[in-house]
Design a protein around this motif. Structure first.
Motif, mmCIF file in Angstrom:
data_model
loop_
_atom_site.group_PDB
_atom_site.id
_atom_site.type_symbol
_atom_site.label_atom_id
_atom_site.label_comp_id
_atom_site.label_asym_id
_atom_site.label_seq_id
_atom_site.Cartn_x
_atom_site.Cartn_y
_atom_site.Cartn_z
ATOM 1 N N THR A 167 19.605 110.850 -75.114
ATOM 2 C CA THR A 167 18.490 110.551 -76.009
ATOM 3 C C THR A 167 18.169 111.756 -76.882
ATOM 4 O OG1 THR A 167 17.662 109.220 -74.191
ATOM 5 C CG2 THR A 167 16.186 109.538 -76.035
ATOM 6 N N ILE A 168 18.067 112.917 -76.228
ATOM 7 C CA ILE A 168 17.700 114.128 -76.982
ATOM 8 C C ILE A 168 18.799 114.465 -77.996
ATOM 9 C CG2 ILE A 168 17.194 116.591 -76.775
ATOM 10 C CD1 ILE A 168 14.957 115.109 -75.620
ATOM 11 N N ALA B 269 20.565 101.497 -79.652
ATOM 12 C CA ALA B 269 21.880 100.976 -80.009
ATOM 13 C C ALA B 269 22.976 101.966 -79.647
ATOM 14 C CB ALA B 269 21.927 100.651 -81.493
ATOM 15 N N TYR B 270 22.751 103.252 -79.958
ATOM 16 C CA TYR B 270 23.766 104.257 -79.635
ATOM 17 C C TYR B 270 23.891 104.440 -78.131
ATOM 18 C CZ TYR B 270 23.530 105.267 -84.590
ATOM 19 O OH TYR B 270 23.589 105.158 -85.939
ATOM 20 N N LYS B 271 22.705 104.375 -77.484
ATOM 21 C CA LYS B 271 22.698 104.503 -76.035
ATOM 22 C C LYS B 271 23.581 103.413 -75.413
ATOM 23 C CE LYS B 271 18.691 104.791 -73.289
ATOM 24 N NZ LYS B 271 17.251 105.054 -73.292
ATOM 25 N N ALA B 272 23.436 102.210 -75.960
ATOM 26 C CA ALA B 272 24.207 101.082 -75.446
ATOM 27 C C ALA B 272 25.698 101.372 -75.537
ATOM 28 C CB ALA B 272 23.861 99.813 -76.219
ATOM 29 N N VAL C 289 26.160 95.577 -68.141
ATOM 30 C CA VAL C 289 26.788 95.155 -69.394
ATOM 31 C C VAL C 289 25.766 94.495 -70.308
ATOM 32 C CG1 VAL C 289 28.413 93.539 -70.412
ATOM 33 C CG2 VAL C 289 29.093 94.890 -68.439
ATOM 34 N N THR C 290 25.009 93.548 -69.759
ATOM 35 C CA THR C 290 24.081 92.820 -70.621
ATOM 36 C C THR C 290 22.855 93.663 -70.956
ATOM 37 O OG1 THR C 290 23.153 91.737 -68.680
ATOM 38 C CG2 THR C 290 24.833 90.537 -69.878
ATOM 39 N N LEU C 291 22.561 94.638 -70.094
ATOM 40 C CA LEU C 291 21.493 95.582 -70.427
ATOM 41 C C LEU C 291 21.897 96.376 -71.661
ATOM 42 C CD1 LEU C 291 18.845 97.078 -69.618
ATOM 43 C CD2 LEU C 291 20.273 98.657 -68.359
ATOM 44 N N ALA C 292 23.131 96.851 -71.659
ATOM 45 C CA ALA C 292 23.642 97.561 -72.825
ATOM 46 C C ALA C 292 23.629 96.632 -74.038
ATOM 47 C CB ALA C 292 25.043 98.070 -72.551
ATOM 48 N N GLY C 293 23.980 95.366 -73.810
ATOM 49 C CA GLY C 293 23.954 94.383 -74.892
ATOM 50 C C GLY C 293 22.559 94.263 -75.480
ATOM 51 N N MET C 294 21.564 94.232 -74.592
ATOM 52 C CA MET C 294 20.186 94.125 -75.049
ATOM 53 C C MET C 294 19.801 95.353 -75.857
ATOM 54 S SD MET C 294 16.697 93.851 -72.842
ATOM 55 C CE MET C 294 16.341 95.540 -72.526
ATOM 56 N N PHE C 295 20.104 96.538 -75.317
ATOM 57 C CA PHE C 295 19.800 97.783 -76.036
ATOM 58 C C PHE C 295 20.431 97.753 -77.420
ATOM 59 C CE2 PHE C 295 19.060 100.847 -72.203
ATOM 60 C CZ PHE C 295 17.856 100.222 -71.983
ATOM 61 N N PHE C 296 21.712 97.359 -77.449
ATOM 62 C CA PHE C 296 22.432 97.387 -78.712
ATOM 63 C C PHE C 296 21.788 96.435 -79.717
ATOM 64 C CE2 PHE C 296 25.704 96.154 -81.706
ATOM 65 C CZ PHE C 296 26.115 97.408 -82.130
ATOM 66 N N ILE D 116 28.272 101.663 -72.380
ATOM 67 C CA ILE D 116 29.452 100.810 -72.230
ATOM 68 C C ILE D 116 30.700 101.676 -72.057
ATOM 69 C CG2 ILE D 116 30.960 99.227 -73.495
ATOM 70 C CD1 ILE D 116 28.644 97.846 -72.196
ATOM 71 N N LEU D 117 30.810 102.729 -72.850
ATOM 72 C CA LEU D 117 31.972 103.614 -72.715
ATOM 73 C C LEU D 117 32.031 104.191 -71.301
ATOM 74 C CD1 LEU D 117 32.090 105.530 -76.090
ATOM 75 C CD2 LEU D 117 33.611 103.732 -75.255
ATOM 76 N N LEU D 118 30.866 104.618 -70.799
ATOM 77 C CA LEU D 118 30.817 105.208 -69.458
ATOM 78 C C LEU D 118 31.255 104.220 -68.386
ATOM 79 C CD1 LEU D 118 27.580 107.352 -69.079
ATOM 80 C CD2 LEU D 118 29.948 108.052 -68.805
ATOM 81 N N VAL D 119 30.675 103.020 -68.444
ATOM 82 C CA VAL D 119 31.003 102.073 -67.376
ATOM 83 C C VAL D 119 32.431 101.564 -67.512
ATOM 84 C CG1 VAL D 119 28.686 101.346 -66.737
ATOM 85 C CG2 VAL D 119 29.842 100.195 -68.610
ATOM 86 N N VAL D 120 32.919 101.483 -68.740
ATOM 87 C CA VAL D 120 34.319 101.064 -68.901
ATOM 88 C C VAL D 120 35.232 102.123 -68.291
ATOM 89 C CG1 VAL D 120 36.144 100.725 -70.596
ATOM 90 C CG2 VAL D 120 33.988 99.553 -70.874
#
Lengths: 360, 352, 502
Positions: free
Chosen positions: A304-305, A319-322, B134-141, A326-330
């Motif tokens: 965030t910072i 949006a960027y956090k998302a 996954v869907t949490l990230a989807g929501m954030f995005f 996703i990259l991390l969990v993938v």
């Protein structure tokens, strides 16, 4: 068997922390390349006199305090119940409201009122924890569903406690908790996280909480046949989370010297669950590592910072956090790991010699 | 074990399945609640328009709740739906205001929903990542992307769409006579038709289409489903695609109702949808639930809110506190009903 | 020979991290034969089956199926099904929330729509033909386990498979149901189906099988025609050594002579699952509960341990009245219990071998008194050594051990608590013969050390070898107690079947 065969031979040990550590490394590297002064720490005169430390690093560690505290409790609940508490944000709002309510009662806020306020806020948070815990442990409702109740109405209860207002409290003691103790250059919330961490470590050292929680999380039936009271353990995990919620709520209130039921620790439940997952803990329960979750909390805050430092508007940060999540969990996904391993094998062109003889 | 059972088999009616039982309970409670509201509160509750208002206001919720039901039957969860609605609405409003046409906007809504669904499905079922994350990230995005398009609320200025928003289906025989003697017909928005079609379609798919039945198998016992030769990954994938698609459609319906894009559109829709599904008898563990139940779940949830407002509890916190209390009631009820059935069953098995 | 072959597997290899589960294994199945796949636990039977059914992908080797050109490409259970390989597993692999009919037809329909009515009719017919006591529209979860198993077989039968794999199908069936299953198998054989039968029950192999393939440590030992391989030799092949240890145990079997002093006594003890019964056991005695599956033998010992809700009765330990309503009460009174279902109730799969061993003792010490690390290591080392547990290290998750070794870990767990009275419910079920004998010997040794043991097993000879007193149960009631000379296979059978009538 399949669970054990595929996943667990890898978990345990430092392996679980691989992904979060890599993430920290990458974030540091990225920031160093982008702007080497990112991590510089300055000394500036503080509001309450004396010199205090500021800088991105401090705001990361300071800003993640509530999240880190919540992540610790969330890890326990996840491990014991195989599910998550999505009501922590709402419960923290309630705890904060109680805190302010008690503080507002006398005219002058003394150390005594502070202790009383914190104690009553802990009691209330533990009661709500026990409510969630009862639904989960006694009525066997999945944690997410059970805590959906408090998630739905928690912030309204907080509003009701405040009598439909967003009261402010001002006192040097509150300031000391929320920002700096006069004369100490490091923000107080950092010490609170440290204290909670040490407390939890002592609990693990002097009780069987870890063994019991893991046993219940992995195989409740077997745990029961070995004399473990799984209901109590699940309830206990929620009550401990309640204490964490109270602590986080008080930090949150003290930072702003006001309670706003709508915005206090908004969406923190999602971040807390995320911290647990990034820390390499299975959201399905069982084995756990608190240190991973704490690391996860700092990763989220660091991200965030970093985004703020890159002048990303705060509303777009999500949006960027998302994308990073996703990259991390993938990267952490067993399927992807296997693919990468196969790819390596293919590159080297030979199979590594196997060591074990024991058949599965 | 028991061979004596077979004799009675032909005549005996099968006991209700868990799905049917939970759904029946909800429907009964809904009608009982509504009847009580009619008797004690009267007023608006006596007019059919009240039901249509409920439907008009919650068409989008009904649609996403169906999507969540599908995902939950498969043993998953999708908390991105609110965010996807928000993003869809904002994109479509901006597109329409910049000279787009309605048909393309509708396609765009579906496209956005589908894109999210495909991505979620791929990550959850093929890369085996936890659906919550996954869907949490989807929501954030989705939420972040919405604010990237516009931080400020945007109103639709497209004339054709405004006309579409205003067009309502009038049902005169369900109307009532106002004080001045005019007949005011019951009005239903187009979105409600779409929502009802979605409910019916999902219900039929779950009941009669092969993939629907397979979904119950996957939710009931994933490992068994695999052994039975079901392509578990594809079924789970499809469940997320369905949910994404329905979120897109819900977004369009939502826009037809509100006519404005806002960063906080449909905030908390995911939790309302999950709550509706649960009230309608879907279990988060998977394998139990259906769309009709969910439909009544939405109605029950929204009716109680209306009752709270009508009955004079004006303070802003009462709505969600009663919602929470009702949710608690239904969750406990399900837990008790299912565990009693479980006990009875094991006793039966022991007897035979 | 070649033209009769329906399935041939050549040079199959499969490796798991640290384990070579299959090394260059060949297997041939002919049309219309029942072929037993034998081996100790960890020999690679399950792995071979899972490779064949597409649950695992093989690392090397070839599989050829009759009717399929060239190499059979099996990547999922669905592929296996499509080329005519059906499997019925030991654990029920059906969906509890679907109806019986749906369970029989799901996953193998074509087209978009399901034809419920048609399937229900077909299912009803099939259930009738196979004499299965279930209704087509019944939810599967309302059927007993045995019936669920039979539904799984009915499903496989209806698929007109060329190869039917039965992976330990008889473990949860009683004698009558086993016979029904066998007649079904013979019927299928006469129709030309090749059946692969995996089981631990040697008698059953000799009752129905035509051919035997033996695996050991992931390698092929050989393929034999049943007449050429007497039972003793089969055991020898499976264990890799000629042994007459069974006889040795037989000789020492009756030695345990109780001292007469009563350790545990229950009067009218009942639980939510068990009807009231009386029972007592003396110091150093080995007794057994026997009876058919569902006769209440497991439920009774669960009541003794407080595993189910205890509803009434008096319990005395060493003459003193005690209250046992939860497992922890029983443990504190010196009772240990090894549960019937190892995977479900016994092991804590993801925890290490060490944690699994010390668990019960640790719980008895209490929540606020954790053992020191060195103490844990010492106990774990001690029992890994005494019981000869084969594990890579103390930190290995117990779930990755073979079945027999998992069972030993649970035994270690209870031995560590030094119980006065140890209950072993089916300790030898589903584990290899070597470990079986080890466990039997251990039981006798414990009795010599003055521990009272209750031993439950589905195999009567095993109980005859170890027990000096047998309690026979039928329909959840104790119907007889046999000691001394009364202990013989025929006597037990008679009592189980209704001996009091004669």
């Amino acid at each position: 068997m399949r669970k054990a065969g595929k996943a667990s031979w890898k978990t345990g040990g430092i392996g679980q922390l691989m992904i979060p550590l890599i993430a920290v490394g990458l974030l540091i590297l990225f920031n160093l390349i982008r702007d080497p002064s990112f991590f510089s720490i300055h000394t500036t005169p503080g509001n309450s006199g004396g010199i205090v430390l500021t800088g991105n690093l401090i705001s990361i560690i300071n800003g993640a305090s509530e999240l880190a505290v919540l992540a610790m409790g969330m890890t326990l609940v996840t491990a014991a119940c195989g599910g998550q508490d999505i009501s922590v944000g709402a419960a923290a709002a309630i705890a904060g409201s109680v805190f302010v309510r008690v503080l507002k009662t006398p005219d002058v806020i003394t150390g005594g009122t502070m202790i009383l306020a914190f104690a009553s806020c802990c009691v209330v948070a533990m009661l709500f924890g026990a409510f969630n815990g009862t639904l989960v442990a006694v009525f066997r409702i999945q944690p997410m569903i059970a805590t959906l109740i408090l998630y739905t109405c928690g912030r309204s209860i907080a509003y009701w406690i405040n009598g439909g207002a967003t009261p402010t409290v001002s006192s040097p003691i509150i300031n000391a908790i929320g920002s700096y103790i006069p004369g100490v250059p490091i923000p107080t919330p950092i010490f609170i996280v440290l204290a909670v961490g040490i407390l939890l470590a002592l609990v693990f050292r002097f009780t069987n909480l870890r063994l019991y929680t893991q046993s219940v999380g992995i195989n409740q039936g077997a745990a029961k046949l070995n004399g473990i009271n799984s209901t109590m353990i699940k309830l206990l995990s929620f009550i401990i989370l309640g204490l964490c919620v109270a602590t986080a709520g008080c930090i949150g209130v003290s930072r702003l010297s006001l309670i706003n039921h709508e915005t206090l620790l908004l969406d923190v439940e999602m971040d807390a669950i995320l911290a647990v997952a990034i820390g390499g803990n299975s959201l399905g329960g069982g084995k756990f590592r608190i240190s991973g979750s704490i690391l996860g909390a700092y990763i989220i805050q660091m991200l965030t910072i970093t985004l703020y430092a890159m002048k990303v508007p705060s509303t777009n940060v999500k949006a960027y956090k998302a994308i990073v999540i996703i990259l991390l969990v993938v990267m952490g996904s067993p399927v992807v790991k296997k693919k990468i391993a196969d790819f390596w094998k293919h590159l080297r062109g030979s199979h590594p010699a196997s060591v074990g003889k024991e058949a599965a | 074990m028991s061979l004596n059972k077979t004799g009675k088999a032909a005549v005996r009616r099968e006991p209700l399945t868990d799905t049917q039982l939970l759904m029946t309970i909800t429907i009964c409670i809904f009608f009982a609640m509504y009847a009580i509201a009619m008797l004690t509160l009267g007023g608006g509750f006596l007019r059919p328009q009240q039901v249509f208002d409920l439907l008009n206001d919650n068409a989008a919720l009904i649609i996403v709740a169906c999507g969540l039901t599908v995902v939950m039957i498969g043993g998953g969860i999708d908390i991105s739906v609110g965010g996807v609605i928000g993003l869809t609405v904002m994109s479509c409003v901006m597109y329409l205001n910049n000279g787009g046409n309605i048909a393309t906007a509708a396609l765009m809504a579906i496209g956005i929903g589908l894109a999210f669904g495909l991505l979620h499905g791929f990550l959850v079922s093929y890369l085996e990542i936890q659906p919550f994350i996954v869907t949490l990230a989807g929501m954030f995005f989705a939420r972040g992307a919405t604010t990237m398009i516009s931080v400020n609320p945007q109103k639709v200025t497209h004339e054709g769409f405004k006309a579409l928003m205003k067009s309502k289906i009038e049902i005169p025989w369900l109307g009532y006579t106002a004080k001045n003697g005019n007949l005011i017909p019951a009005r239903m928005e187009i979105g409600v038709i779409i929502a009802l079609c979605c409910v019916l379609l999902i219900f039929l798919i779950l009941k009669n289409v092969r993939h629907g039945r397979n979904l119950y198998a996957v939710g009931g016992n994933q490992q068994s489903a695999l052994m039975l030769g079901i392509n578990v990954k594809r079924i789970r994938f499809l469940s997320y695609v369905t949910s994404g698609l329905l979120s897109g459609i819900a977004g369009f319906v939502f826009m037809m109702h509100t006519g404005a894009g806002n960063a906080t559109n449909a905030a908390g829709a995911e939790m309302n949808a999950i709550a509706s599904s649960i009230i309608g008898g879907t279990l988060l563990t998977g394998g139990v639930g259906n769309a009709i139940g969910t439909f009544f779940g939405v109605l029950t949830l929204t009716t109680i809110k209306k009752i709270v407002v009508t009955s004079g509890l004006k303070d802003p916190w009462w709505q969600s506190i009663t919602t929470g209390a009702m949710l608690c009631f239904f969750i406990l009820l399900q837990s008790v009903v299912l565990s009693r059935r479980g006990k009875k069953r094991s006793a039966d098995a022991a007897k035979s | 020979m070649q033209e009769e072959t329906v399935l041939s597997m050549r040079g199959i290899c499969k490796e798991f991290p640290g384990v070579k589960a299959l090394q260059n294994v060949d297997f041939t199945l002919r049309r219309g034969e029942i072929h037993a796949l034998m081996g100790e636990n960890g020999a690679g039977k399950s792995t071979l089956i899972k490779v064949l059914t597409g649950v695992y992908t093989k690392d090397a080797g070839h599989i050829q199926m009759e009717g399929t050109e060239g190499e059979a490409n099996i990547r999922s259970p669905q592929d296996a099904q499509n080329i005519g390989i059906s499997t019925v597993y030991q654990e029920i692999t059906l969906c509890p929330n679907l109806t019986v009919a749906e369970n029989m037809f799901i996953g193998r329909e074509a087209g978009l729509l399901t034809h419920r009515k048609e399937y229900e009719k077909k299912a009803e017919q099939l259930l009738k033909n196979l004499n299965i006591p279930a209704r087509a529209r019944q939810e599967l979860s309302s059927c007993s386990l045995a019936v669920q198993q039979m539904v799984a077989i009915a499903r496989a039968v209806d698929m007109n498979c060329k190869v039917l794999i039965l992976d330990e199908p008889t473990s949860s069936l009683d004698e009558k149901e086993v016979q029904m299953l066998f007649s079904l198998m013979r019927d299928l054989r006469s129709r030309g189906v090749g059946i692969i039968f995996v089981t631990h029950f040697l008698e059953q192999v000799y009752e129905v099988c035509d051919r035997i393939t033996v695996l050991r440590n992931g390698e092929l030992v050989g393929e034999y025609i049943i007449q050429d391989l007497p039972q003793v030799q089969l055991v020898a092949k499976m264990m890799g050594k000629e042994l007459d240890e069974t006889i040795e145990i037989d000789a020492s079997g009756k030695k345990n002579t109780p001292t007469g002093e009563t350790v545990y006594e229950a009067e009218n003890l009942s639980s939510s699952e068990a009807k009231p019964f009386n029972f007592k056991i003396s110091r150093g005695e080995v007794n057994g509960f026997t009876g058919l599956l569902g006769s209440g033998r497991s439920e009774s010992v669960r009541a003794i341990f407080g595993a189910d809700r205890v509803t009434g009765g008096k319990v005395r330990m060493n003459g003193k009245q005690v209250r046992i309503s939860r497992p922890i009460d029983a443990m504190k009174n010196g009772i240990g219990y090894l549960p019937e279902d190892r995977k479900r109730d016994g092991i804590i799969a993801d925890l290490s071998v060490r944690d699994n061993i010390i668990l019960a003792l640790q719980v008895m010490k209490g929540f606020f008194h954790p053992m020191s690390r060195s103490e844990m290591e010492k106990f774990a080392d001690e029992y890994i050594h005494t019981l000869n547990i084969k594990t890579a290290s103390k930190d290995t998750p117990v779930g990755s051990l073979s079945g027999g070794n998992q069972q030993k870990v649970i035994l270690a767990r209870w031995l560590l608590t030094h119980p006065e009275y140890l209950i072993l419910d089916e300790p030898t079920r589903g584990i290899d013969i070597g470990t079986k004998l080890e466990i039997q010997r251990l039981v006798l040794k414990l009795a010599e050390e003055n521990v009272s043991v209750t031993f439950i097993s589905s195999e009567i000879e095993e109980m005859l070898r170890t027990c000096s007193r047998l309690i026979v149960m039928r329909d959840r009631k104790i119907v007889g107690e046999l000691t001394g000379d009364e202990l013989s296979q025929t006597n037990i059978m008679k009592t189980i079947a209704g001996g009091e009538k004669q």
